[in-house]
Design a protein around this motif. Structure first.
Motif, PDB file in Angstrom:
ATOM      1  N   PHE A  18       0.817  -1.283   0.091  1.00 56.65           N
ATOM      2  CA  PHE A  18       0.002  -0.020   0.150  1.00 56.65           C
ATOM      3  C   PHE A  18       0.960   1.227  -0.102  1.00 56.65           C
ATOM      4  O   PHE A  18       1.941   1.404   0.791  1.00 56.65           O
ATOM      5  CB  PHE A  18      -0.961   0.031   1.399  1.00 56.65           C
ATOM      6  CG  PHE A  18      -2.070  -1.135   1.215  1.00 56.65           C
ATOM      7  CD1 PHE A  18      -3.050  -0.967   0.505  1.00 56.65           C
ATOM      8  CD2 PHE A  18      -1.656  -2.240   2.035  1.00 56.65           C
ATOM      9  CE1 PHE A  18      -4.043  -2.158   0.512  1.00 56.65           C
ATOM     10  CE2 PHE A  18      -2.619  -3.206   2.048  1.00 56.65           C
ATOM     11  CZ  PHE A  18      -3.912  -3.158   1.391  1.00 56.65           C
ATOM     12  N   THR A  19       0.725   2.230  -0.682  1.00 56.66           N
ATOM     13  CA  THR A  19       1.066   3.484  -0.459  1.00 56.66           C
ATOM     14  C   THR A  19       0.734   4.208   0.748  1.00 56.66           C
ATOM     15  O   THR A  19      -0.026   3.988   1.473  1.00 56.66           O
ATOM     16  CB  THR A  19       0.875   4.333  -1.919  1.00 56.66           C
ATOM     17  OG1 THR A  19      -0.635   4.757  -1.739  1.00 56.66           O
ATOM     18  CG2 THR A  19       1.014   3.723  -3.006  1.00 56.66           C
ATOM     19  N   LEU A  20       1.567   4.999   1.000  1.00 58.19           N
ATOM     20  CA  LEU A  20       1.421   5.895   2.287  1.00 58.19           C
ATOM     21  C   LEU A  20       0.037   6.790   2.209  1.00 58.19           C
ATOM     22  O   LEU A  20      -0.686   6.980   3.188  1.00 58.19           O
ATOM     23  CB  LEU A  20       2.362   7.039   2.362  1.00 58.19           C
ATOM     24  CG  LEU A  20       2.374   7.805   3.597  1.00 58.19           C
ATOM     25  CD1 LEU A  20       2.574   6.958   4.799  1.00 58.19           C
ATOM     26  CD2 LEU A  20       3.641   8.888   3.678  1.00 58.19           C
ATOM     27  N   ILE A  21      -0.307   7.015   1.007  1.00 64.93           N
ATOM     28  CA  ILE A  21      -1.593   7.929   0.770  1.00 64.93           C
ATOM     29  C   ILE A  21      -2.539   7.012   1.145  1.00 64.93           C
ATOM     30  O   ILE A  21      -3.671   7.393   1.658  1.00 64.93           O
ATOM     31  CB  ILE A  21      -1.776   8.519  -0.633  1.00 64.93           C
ATOM     32  CG1 ILE A  21      -0.677   9.456  -1.045  1.00 64.93           C
ATOM     33  CG2 ILE A  21      -2.976   9.056  -0.827  1.00 64.93           C
ATOM     34  CD1 ILE A  21      -0.821  10.830  -0.044  1.00 64.93           C
ATOM     35  N   GLU A  22      -2.799   5.721   0.614  1.00 66.19           N
ATOM     36  CA  GLU A  22      -3.677   4.746   0.867  1.00 66.19           C
ATOM     37  C   GLU A  22      -3.857   4.504   2.252  1.00 66.19           C
ATOM     38  O   GLU A  22      -5.003   4.576   3.005  1.00 66.19           O
ATOM     39  CB  GLU A  22      -3.562   3.710   0.149  1.00 66.19           C
ATOM     40  CG  GLU A  22      -3.687   3.758  -1.511  1.00 66.19           C
ATOM     41  CD  GLU A  22      -3.160   2.396  -2.184  1.00 66.19           C
ATOM     42  OE1 GLU A  22      -3.854   2.150  -3.180  1.00 66.19           O
ATOM     43  OE2 GLU A  22      -2.058   1.930  -1.626  1.00 66.19           O
ATOM     44  N   ILE A  23      -2.843   4.226   2.993  1.00 63.95           N
ATOM     45  CA  ILE A  23      -2.688   4.000   4.424  1.00 63.95           C
ATOM     46  C   ILE A  23      -3.356   5.044   5.181  1.00 63.95           C
ATOM     47  O   ILE A  23      -4.226   4.961   6.066  1.00 63.95           O
ATOM     48  CB  ILE A  23      -1.293   3.786   4.883  1.00 63.95           C
ATOM     49  CG1 ILE A  23      -0.912   2.284   4.529  1.00 63.95           C
ATOM     50  CG2 ILE A  23      -1.324   3.835   6.318  1.00 63.95           C
ATOM     51  CD1 ILE A  23       0.453   2.052   4.732  1.00 63.95           C
ATOM     52  N   LEU A  24      -3.002   6.604   4.850  1.00 62.94           N
ATOM     53  CA  LEU A  24      -3.509   7.697   5.524  1.00 62.94           C
ATOM     54  C   LEU A  24      -5.060   7.673   5.292  1.00 62.94           C
ATOM     55  O   LEU A  24      -5.838   8.196   6.188  1.00 62.94           O
ATOM     56  CB  LEU A  24      -2.811   8.853   4.838  1.00 62.94           C
ATOM     57  CG  LEU A  24      -1.504   9.017   5.654  1.00 62.94           C
ATOM     58  CD1 LEU A  24      -0.615  10.178   4.804  1.00 62.94           C
ATOM     59  CD2 LEU A  24      -1.202   9.131   7.184  1.00 62.94           C
ATOM     60  N   VAL A  25      -5.426   7.362   4.137  1.00 63.62           N
ATOM     61  CA  VAL A  25      -7.024   7.409   3.647  1.00 63.62           C
ATOM     62  C   VAL A  25      -7.849   6.436   4.718  1.00 63.62           C
ATOM     63  O   VAL A  25      -8.713   6.882   5.297  1.00 63.62           O
ATOM     64  CB  VAL A  25      -7.383   7.186   2.178  1.00 63.62           C
ATOM     65  CG1 VAL A  25      -8.751   7.083   2.110  1.00 63.62           C
ATOM     66  CG2 VAL A  25      -6.664   8.398   1.405  1.00 63.62           C
ATOM     67  N   VAL A  26      -7.467   5.189   4.860  1.00 56.95           N
ATOM     68  CA  VAL A  26      -7.869   4.439   5.782  1.00 56.95           C
ATOM     69  C   VAL A  26      -7.910   4.917   7.030  1.00 56.95           C
ATOM     70  O   VAL A  26      -8.731   4.667   7.873  1.00 56.95           O
ATOM     71  CB  VAL A  26      -7.224   2.921   5.592  1.00 56.95           C
ATOM     72  CG1 VAL A  26      -7.637   1.899   6.627  1.00 56.95           C
ATOM     73  CG2 VAL A  26      -7.461   2.487   4.289  1.00 56.95           C
ATOM     74  N   VAL A  27      -6.837   5.445   7.661  1.00 58.45           N
ATOM     75  CA  VAL A  27      -6.748   5.882   9.107  1.00 58.45           C
ATOM     76  C   VAL A  27      -7.608   7.017   9.316  1.00 58.45           C
ATOM     77  O   VAL A  27      -8.298   6.948  10.337  1.00 58.45           O
ATOM     78  CB  VAL A  27      -5.239   6.212   9.303  1.00 58.45           C
ATOM     79  CG1 VAL A  27      -5.373   6.946  10.617  1.00 58.45           C
ATOM     80  CG2 VAL A  27      -4.297   4.944   9.244  1.00 58.45           C
ATOM     81  N   VAL A  28      -7.630   7.939   8.222  1.00 54.73           N
ATOM     82  CA  VAL A  28      -8.885   8.741   8.441  1.00 54.73           C
ATOM     83  C   VAL A  28     -10.193   8.575   8.526  1.00 54.73           C
ATOM     84  O   VAL A  28     -11.090   8.988   9.374  1.00 54.73           O
ATOM     85  CB  VAL A  28      -8.707  10.059   7.340  1.00 54.73           C
ATOM     86  CG1 VAL A  28      -9.909  10.869   7.375  1.00 54.73           C
ATOM     87  CG2 VAL A  28      -7.289  10.649   7.399  1.00 54.73           C
ATOM     88  N   ILE A  29     -10.649   7.348   7.438  1.00 59.05           N
ATOM     89  CA  ILE A  29     -11.803   6.799   7.486  1.00 59.05           C
ATOM     90  C   ILE A  29     -12.074   6.405   8.815  1.00 59.05           C
ATOM     91  O   ILE A  29     -13.272   6.497   9.426  1.00 59.05           O
ATOM     92  CB  ILE A  29     -12.143   5.792   6.249  1.00 59.05           C
ATOM     93  CG1 ILE A  29     -11.826   6.664   4.919  1.00 59.05           C
ATOM     94  CG2 ILE A  29     -13.243   4.813   6.591  1.00 59.05           C
ATOM     95  CD1 ILE A  29     -11.968   5.928   3.942  1.00 59.05           C
ATOM     96  N   LEU A  30     -11.240   5.479   9.330  1.00 58.64           N
ATOM     97  CA  LEU A  30     -11.451   4.797  10.723  1.00 58.64           C
ATOM     98  C   LEU A  30     -11.550   5.726  11.820  1.00 58.64           C
ATOM     99  O   LEU A  30     -12.330   5.643  12.762  1.00 58.64           O
ATOM    100  CB  LEU A  30     -10.212   3.915  11.147  1.00 58.64           C
ATOM    101  CG  LEU A  30     -10.100   2.568  10.126  1.00 58.64           C
ATOM    102  CD1 LEU A  30      -8.705   1.930  10.338  1.00 58.64           C
ATOM    103  CD2 LEU A  30     -11.388   1.768  10.513  1.00 58.64           C
TER     104      LEU A  30
END
Length: 149
Positions: A18-30
């Motif tokens: 996963f890219t850093l952006i994808e991980i950050l998006v998931v963290v924000v959604i959670l």
């Protein structure tokens, strides 16, 4: 001589993370889900306690009605709700008291306090003092009365 057909060379799967952006998006959604869902879940125990008290009041009122059918009147304020579990003494004498009782055990409200029973001339008042254990109050501290159900 048999010829073997050579299968196409299988490509090795490329390891992809996963890219850093994808991980950050998931963290924000959670984080957003947690901010919305957790307060609602945490508020449920108080609602459940109020509903449990209402259910207890209805059950006690039903047992008191059966007591009245057997004995022609409700127990006195002095005899109290204990008259539903054990044969009461004093006036009015319960001549047709059920030897098995009317309930197995006298419940306390969800906050650990006893339910309050007061007999009027021909009827009764039954209530819980709510979370604060004091007369009156608002919200979770409000009294829960059978008459209001």
């Amino acid at each position: 001589m048999k010829h073997r057909h050579r299968c196409k060379q299988q490509r090795k799967p490329v390891a992809r993370g996963f890219t850093l952006i994808e991980i950050l998006v998931v963290v924000v959604i959670l984080g957003i889900l947690g901010a919305v869902v957790v307060p609602q879940i945490m508020g449920r125990p108080d609602t459940a306690r109020i509903q449990a008290a209402q259910t207890d009041l209805r059950s006690l009122a039903s047992a008191l009605d059966v007591y009245r059918l057997d004995n022609f009147q409700y127990p006195s304020s002095e005899q109290g709700l204990e008259a539903l579990v054990e044969r009461p003494s004093g006036f009015p004498e319960p001549k047709n008291w059920n030897p098995d009782g009317y309930i197995k055990k006298l419940p306390t409200d969800p906050w650990g306090s006893p339910y309050i029973y007061e007999r009027n001339d021909t009827n009764f008042t039954l209530y819980s003092l709510g979370a604060d254990g004091q007369d009156g109050g608002d919200g979770l501290n409000a009294d829960i009365r059978l008459a209001d159900l």
